[in-house]
Design a protein around this motif. Structure first.
Motif, short mmCIF file in Angstrom:
data_model
loop_
_atom_site.label_atom_id
_atom_site.label_comp_id
_atom_site.label_asym_id
_atom_site.label_seq_id
_atom_site.Cartn_x
_atom_site.Cartn_y
_atom_site.Cartn_z
N LYS A 179 0.86 -1.26 0.07
CA LYS A 179 0.01 -0.12 0.10
C LYS A 179 0.87 1.28 0.09
N ALA A 180 1.99 1.28 0.76
CA ALA A 180 2.95 2.39 1.03
C ALA A 180 3.51 2.61 -0.37
N VAL A 188 10.34 -0.62 3.81
CA VAL A 188 10.40 -1.58 4.43
C VAL A 188 11.10 -1.35 5.92
N THR A 189 12.17 -0.52 5.87
CA THR A 189 12.65 -0.13 6.88
C THR A 189 12.00 0.90 7.64
N GLU A 190 11.29 1.93 7.14
CA GLU A 190 10.51 2.77 7.88
C GLU A 190 9.31 2.06 8.53
N CYS A 204 15.79 -3.85 8.43
CA CYS A 204 15.35 -5.32 7.84
C CYS A 204 15.40 -5.32 6.28
N LYS A 205 16.32 -6.21 5.99
CA LYS A 205 16.99 -6.42 4.71
C LYS A 205 16.26 -7.11 3.76
N VAL A 209 2.60 5.59 8.92
CA VAL A 209 3.39 4.72 9.96
C VAL A 209 2.78 5.59 11.16
N TYR A 210 2.74 6.85 11.38
CA TYR A 210 2.19 7.34 12.81
C TYR A 210 0.90 7.52 12.91
N HIS A 211 0.13 8.01 11.71
CA HIS A 211 -1.44 8.10 11.54
C HIS A 211 -2.23 6.65 11.76
N ASP A 212 -1.78 5.86 11.07
CA ASP A 212 -2.53 4.60 10.68
C ASP A 212 -2.00 3.39 11.49
#
Length: 440
Positions: free
Chosen positions: A8-9, A61-63, A69-70, A198-201
């Motif tokens: 989705k991101a 993926v990292t965020e 996370c590789k 990340v912060y809102h959802d």
């Protein structure tokens, strides 16, 4: 975090055409905390994705995972299937996957190890209410205090409790500086939609330390204000910490200031003598020190304010005692305290009041109250008497400590002096207290 969240991101970031062509065909064959393995349709597809879009996938993926996370690409024909999942409770489809992002937590910063006193009772109770979802406090708690008085201990304790008792809660625990740095990186990489998501959802409980570090950072304040508004309106919980109350912060936008102060605002004061005594006693046990009562009393009387100075003193005392063969001598204690706070603390009426509150087993707050009960009025008179005898403070200054005028102090001095003259037990009690004052 699930691969669907990453998809989705990526769709929001890359747009429909690029996403449908290069991301949608990917198959997630392994998703671990430290590695994501994605299977590509063929090796040519894999080469193009690696060259043009892997960096973007890796960043998102990292965020979203909050760690390094590789992302590994492989061909579908040679994809390694994920190992069988360990047996345990399965997550229902409507329950969000747990993914908390927290700072490194101090193992000893728990509620059980937090020394309660009048100075911090409200803040501790409010934190527990936030964990339990109690509406009494509201959705936002703001804690302010000077350095070393327990803000970090409480926020670490909240994180420990949530991770242990409510593992389904998606917790994000960051400093304000970390939040600002994340936002700057997202702006530079043009991934603000992902940052917001990340912060809102994907956040149920937000902990932000040192909010005062956002002073002068207008853009970050706007983003944080928007985030607080969204979380509070959706019933999520927020705890903020700072070194001052919202109204006293400089360089803060008024709307952001108002938002931070919308819930409970509480201040942690410096611990009183009784609380400092328990802190010294508790931390001495943790340090493996067997201290006599007079040593604990001396340290708690001399080291005021920042609790970290008590920890520093005990650490130094432990090291010196080990080198000296394990014995803790009073001269050694005085040397250690002098290294921490300088030479012996000048005696003040405030300090005398704290000592008397402990000696007579009454609270310092009671000594400052209007109560005329003898169990309170006599210790108050003794404190005034000793303040007059052992300090250079005026009658008015001594009275102000106990919310009284100079005439009341003069009367207290006369009463105690008369009792010392005609009552042997009171005279002996004053002699003991005089020696304690002289040793300080």
């Amino acid at each position: 975090m699930a691969w669907e969240q990453v998809q989705k991101a990526l769709k929001d970031h890359l747009g429909d055409s690029i996403y449908n062509l290069w991301i949608d065909p990917l198959e997630c064959v392994s998703y671990r905390a430290d590695e994501v393995r994605l299977a590509c349709p063929d090796r040519f597809y894999r080469a193009h994705l690696d060259r043009n879009h892997l960096a973007t996938v890796q960043q998102i993926v990292t965020e979203l995972s909050g760690n390094d996370c590789k992302v590994i690409l492989c061909d579908k024909e040679t994809a390694i299937l994920p190992a069988a999942q360990p047996k345990g409770q399965l997550r229902l489809p409507h329950i969000p996957e747990r993914k908390s992002v927290v700072r490194a937590l101090h193992p000893r910063y728990t509620f059980d190890a937090f020394m309660l006193g009048e100075s911090n009772l409200l803040a501790q109770s409010a934190c527990k209410s936030m964990i339990n979802g109690d509406d009494t406090v509201g959705s936002c708690l703001y804690i302010n205090s000077s350095t070393g008085l327990g803000k970090s201990h409480l926020t670490h304790a909240v994180a420990h409790a949530l991770l242990a008792d409510s593992p389904q809660t998606r917790l994000r625990y960051v400093t304000a500086q970390q939040f600002a740095s994340e936002m700057v990186r997202s702006i530079q990489s043009r991934s603000m939609d992902t940052f917001k998501s990340v912060y809102h959802d994907h956040c149920d409980f937000l902990l932000v330390e040192d909010i005062h570090s956002l002073q002068g950072k207008k853009k970050t304040q706007e983003e944080m204000n928007e985030l607080l508004d969204a979380l509070i309106k959706s019933g999520k919980r927020v705890i903020l910490t700072a070194n001052n109350a919202p109204r006293d912060l400089k360089g803060i936008d008024n709307e952001f200031r108002s938002r931070m102060g919308a819930g409970l605002v509480t201040t942690i004061q410096a611990p009183d003598l009784a609380t400092r005594y328990r802190i010294v006693e508790h931390k001495a046990v943790q340090s493996g020190l067997n201290l006599e009562e007079d040593v604990i009393s001396y340290i708690s009387q001399q080291i005021q304010g920042d609790v970290r100075r008590i920890e520093s003193a005990l650490l130094s005392l432990s090291a010196k005692a080990t080198l000296a063969g394990g014995a803790v001598e009073m001269d050694m204690v005085r040397d250690v305290v002098a290294e921490i706070v300088g030479l012996s603390t000048n005696l003040t009426t405030t300090l005398i009041g704290e000592i008397i509150s402990r000696e007579f087993n009454v609270s310092y707050k009671d000594l400052q109250s209007r109560s005329r009960k003898k169990v309170i009025s006599f210790p108050r008179q003794v404190a005034m008497y000793l303040g007059r005898k052992h300090t250079e403070e005026s009658l008015g200054e001594i009275g102000k400590v106990f919310n009284r005028n100079h005439a009341t102090v003069l009367h207290a001095v006369k009463v105690v002096s008369e009792l010392c003259r005609c009552d042997t037990s009171v005279r002996r009690q004053m002699e003991i207290l005089d020696r304690k004052m002289a040793e300080m």
